[in-house]
Each structure stands twice: as C-alpha cells, then as structure tokens.
Scaffold this active site. Structure first.
Site, short mmCIF file in Angstrom:
data_model
loop_
_atom_site.label_atom_id
_atom_site.label_comp_id
_atom_site.label_asym_id
_atom_site.label_seq_id
_atom_site.Cartn_x
_atom_site.Cartn_y
_atom_site.Cartn_z
N ARG A 52 0.84 -1.21 0.00
CA ARG A 52 0.00 0.00 0.00
C ARG A 52 0.87 1.26 0.00
O ARG A 52 0.47 2.32 -0.43
CB ARG A 52 -0.97 0.00 1.19
CG ARG A 52 -1.81 1.26 1.30
CD ARG A 52 -3.06 1.10 2.17
NE ARG A 52 -2.86 0.33 3.37
CZ ARG A 52 -2.22 0.76 4.47
NH1 ARG A 52 -1.70 1.97 4.51
NH2 ARG A 52 -2.10 -0.03 5.52
N TYR A 105 -14.23 18.72 -15.74
CA TYR A 105 -14.83 17.39 -15.69
C TYR A 105 -15.84 17.32 -14.53
O TYR A 105 -15.51 17.69 -13.39
CB TYR A 105 -13.73 16.33 -15.54
CG TYR A 105 -14.27 14.98 -15.17
CD1 TYR A 105 -15.12 14.30 -16.03
CD2 TYR A 105 -13.98 14.41 -13.94
CE1 TYR A 105 -15.65 13.07 -15.68
CE2 TYR A 105 -14.49 13.18 -13.59
CZ TYR A 105 -15.33 12.51 -14.46
OH TYR A 105 -15.86 11.31 -14.11
N ASP A 176 -5.56 19.73 -14.54
CA ASP A 176 -5.99 18.44 -15.08
C ASP A 176 -5.56 18.41 -16.55
O ASP A 176 -6.12 19.10 -17.39
CB ASP A 176 -7.52 18.30 -14.95
CG ASP A 176 -8.00 16.92 -15.37
OD1 ASP A 176 -7.33 16.28 -16.20
OD2 ASP A 176 -9.07 16.49 -14.88
N LYS A 201 -7.62 7.49 -19.68
CA LYS A 201 -7.91 8.02 -21.01
C LYS A 201 -6.70 7.81 -21.94
O LYS A 201 -6.35 6.68 -22.20
CB LYS A 201 -8.31 9.49 -20.87
CG LYS A 201 -9.40 9.74 -19.81
CD LYS A 201 -10.68 9.02 -20.18
CE LYS A 201 -11.91 9.42 -19.39
NZ LYS A 201 -11.92 9.16 -17.96
C1 PLP Z 1 -10.75 15.47 -17.70
C2 PLP Z 1 -11.01 14.34 -16.75
N1 PLP Z 1 -10.44 14.37 -15.53
C3 PLP Z 1 -10.66 13.39 -14.62
C4 PLP Z 1 -11.49 12.33 -14.91
C5 PLP Z 1 -11.73 11.26 -13.86
O1 PLP Z 1 -10.93 10.16 -14.17
P1 PLP Z 1 -11.31 8.64 -13.79
O2 PLP Z 1 -12.54 8.30 -14.57
O3 PLP Z 1 -10.09 7.89 -14.20
O4 PLP Z 1 -11.56 8.60 -12.33
C6 PLP Z 1 -12.09 12.25 -16.17
C7 PLP Z 1 -12.99 11.12 -16.49
O5 PLP Z 1 -13.74 11.18 -17.44
C8 PLP Z 1 -11.85 13.29 -17.11
O6 PLP Z 1 -12.41 13.28 -18.33
#
Ligand code: PLP
Length: 381
Positions: A52, A105, A176, A201
């Site tokens: 962990r 997001y 992000d 992604k």
């Molecule tokens: C721009 C963006 N940031 C964060 C996330 C969250 O990621 P996860 O689905 O891997 O938890 C997403 C998910 O669609 C996203 O499109």
C-alpha cells in the site's frame, strides 16, 4: 532508473521506465504481485515495506510519467483519475477556497461541491475562458484548478497568466492535463504546482484500465500526496499500472493519429447541414483557437458538436455503427456520447451537445459512419 532529459518526448514514451541494462534482465518491467516485502536488518529506511506504501510495478510508470511531464520527481499513481483529484483537493486547508472551472470534468466539480457541502472548503465556479472573471475570484483562494480545454465544452484558458496570478494571490495551481497529455502540454513548464491525469484516457489508451496520477516537482507536495495515498489506501493495482505503461509506449502514435483524424472531421462537420455548432480548438474560427495555438502543441482528439435538438443528438448516438456509444474518451476506438445524458452534467452544457472522442481508425470510415448517422438524425424532431 535512467534519466533521459535529452530525449524527445515521443522517444521518452518508449525509452523511459525500462529496467537497468544488465545481462539477462528483461527489457520490460515485470508485474510484481506481492503485498509485502522481505525485511532486512538493519532497516534500509526504504518504503518498500508493504504494497500500500509502494510497489515495484508502480516505479517504472511513475518514473516515465514524471519524465514526460518534465518533473524533477516521479509521478504518483492513484486508483483512478478521481482518486488523484481527491488527493489533490486534500491540499486545500480546511476552510480554504478552490476556484474551479464550471465546465471542468463533472466528477471533479461534484467532488469539490461535496467537500463544500460538508463544510470542508468553499468553491468558486468560474468561466475559465474569461480571464478577467477568474482573476476577480482569486483573492483569498487557496487553489486554482485548471482544465484547458474543458470537458466537454472545449473552452481554452490563458493558463500561464492565470497560474502567475494564482501564485501572486497565494493559491496553489492544479492542472488536469488529461485531454492534452504531456505530448501536447506540460503544465509544470508554465509553473503549475501539480498535474493531474485520468490515466484511464489517453495515457493508458485502450479503454481497459481505470487509473489516475499526480505529478509535481515539489518534494513537500509530493510527500503530502504520498501520505494521503498511503493513509486513504485506495491505491492502484499493479496490473493496471503495468497496462498503463504498456499503453504509454504508443502514446505518440495514437495522439498523432487521433488529432489528425479530429481536425479532418471537425472541418467536415462544420460544413454539415445537421450540425449547428462545432467546438474544436483546431478550427480557425473557434473562440479558443488563438490561445490553443499559442499554448499547445496540438488541438487534441475531442470534438463537441451541437445538433438541432436533444432528440436529434440521441438519434445520432443510436444511428452510428462504427463509432461506439459510450462515455469516456482517449481510447483507440472512437466514442460518441450526448453528455447531458449524465445526471451530474451542468445545465450550461447544451442538451443537444454530443462529445466525440476520436480514435485511430481510418478517417474515411469514421466520416462515412458519422455522416450517414447525422443525415438520418437530422430527420428526428
Ligand atoms: C478530464 C477528466 N479528468 C478526470 C477524470 C476522472 O478520471 P477517472 O474516470 O479515471 O476517475 C475524467 C474522467 O472522465 C476526465 O475526463
């Protein structure tokens, strides 16, 4: 692990995170499936005690992503992008203020709002493309959250200007970088404190993994984020991290193809009678074009289009045959989704907006499927 500061980013995706070159050693890092590790006497002070806290399968991926983002330190893998977002938000002191794009997001915004609802922090939602508005909200802020282009509205922020202003106001900057990947933008270069990825992604790239990561060059921040990960305990599985490193090896080729396909499709979509608006920063008349051209090394693989009605948008998603109707993005396969289908999506996202995640298929096949589906959807009221 070898540092490769002199290598081009597309070479780094292939070369970084390899085991040391020793006789008979594997060229790819193995998956280590062990929850615990031998103790030595006297103790070495290493954190390789229990899986962990650290895991040998995380190391090559974290090393490679850190190098790709131009960080002085390895990245930190998390169980998901949102797990990484939770760790990043934990840097805001209790009672602190987060400034976040209203069209970031949806999961990130919902998480910040949930923290606000239980009194942990307060949230100021902004139109991230409106620099004056963002600047006016930075007074007293502890964190500026940047996502540019935003998901799914594809608005482009003035990232360096906002980062400098946030720092002047005493706020940390989290970016992000999921849509861009480090091949298109490296936020640490313009001074961001922490970079976030939904590795799910583009980085992993095959829609078969859920994983997240954070990257920073600040040892103190990295240490706080590591403690958060160890104590909260929702860690990445070794197999997922191994798959993500495998995906990373082809990132440059996948991004190149997906972006070339997206630009070609965006140009054609602009001409289609059934499409009322195309949002894609690569189009010269897109409001974010000038900023994207100045700030990014590409325009990404995501396009949002607006049709005449919600019904037409639903009909499009039903009618495609090659494109897959599914949420998520950044995989080799092209996905299509009417975003307001998601209950958490803000009402400022148009009902008839359809997000296209453009994959690496032949662009003519993608176009003929989309074109036919658009034409049949146009007859839906
Ligand atoms: C721009 C963006 N940031 C964060 C996330 C969250 O990621 P996860 O689905 O891997 O938890 C997403 C998910 O669609 C996203 O499109």
């Amino acid at each position: 692990m070898t540092q490769h500061a002199d290598l081009a980013p597309d070479t780094l995706t292939v070369a970084a995170g390899r085991p040391p070159r020793e006789h008979d050693s594997p060229v790819n890092p193995p998956i280590v499936l062990s929850s615990t590790f031998h103790e030595t006497a006297p103790p070495t002070g290493s954190d390789r005690i229990y899986a962990r806290m650290s895991n040998p399968t995380w190391d090559p991926f974290e090393e490679a992503l850190g190098q790709l983002e131009g960080a002085a330190l390895p990245a930190l893998a998390f169980a998901s992008g949102l797990g990484a977002a939770a760790a990043a938000l934990s840097l805001v002191p209790t009672g602190g203020v987060v400034v976040i794009p209203r069209h970031a997001y949806g999961g990130s915004v919902s998480l910040a709002l949930a923290e606000e609802a239980r009194g942990r922090l307060s949230v100021r939602q902004v139109d991230i493309a409106d620099t004056e508005q963002v600047l006016s909200q930075l007074d007293g802020a502890d964190m500026l959250w940047l996502e540019s282009p935003t998901n799914p509205m594809l608005e482009v922020a003035e990232t360096a200007v906002l980062t400098d202003a946030a720092h002047a106001a005493g706020a940390a900057v989290v970016v992000d970088n999921t849509f861009n990947t480090p091949l298109v933008c490296r936020p640490l270069d313009y001074g961001a404190d922490v970079v976030l990825h939904s590795v799910t992604k583009y980085l992993a790239g095959h829609s078969d993994v859920v994983l997240g990561a954070l990257v920073t060059s600040d040892p103190e921040l990295r240490s706080q984020l590591t403690s958060y990960r160890t104590l909260h305990g929702a860690i990445a599985g070794p197999f997922e991290v191994w798959l993500a490193l495998r995906g990373l090896r082809t990132l440059a080729l996948r991004m190149e193809r997906s972006q070339a396909n997206a630009l070609e499709l965006a140009v054609r979509l602009e001409q289609h009678a059934a499409v009322q608006r195309v949002r894609y920063p690569g189009l010269p008349n897109d409001p974010g074009h000038e900023r994207a051209t100045a700030q990014l090394k590409g325009y990404g693989g995501i396009i949002s289009i607006e049709l005449g009605s919600r019904e037409a948008a639903d009909a499009l998603v039903e009618a495609v045959r090659l494109w897959l109707p599914a949420t998520s993005l950044g995989g080799v396969e092209s996905l299509v989704e009417r975003r307001r289908r998601q209950p958490g999506e803000p009402t400022t996202v148009p009902e008839a907006l359809v997000r296209l995640s453009v994959g690496i298929e032949n662009v003519e096949d993608l176009w003929s499927d989309l074109n036919a589906a658009l034409s049949s959807a146009a007859n839906t009221r």
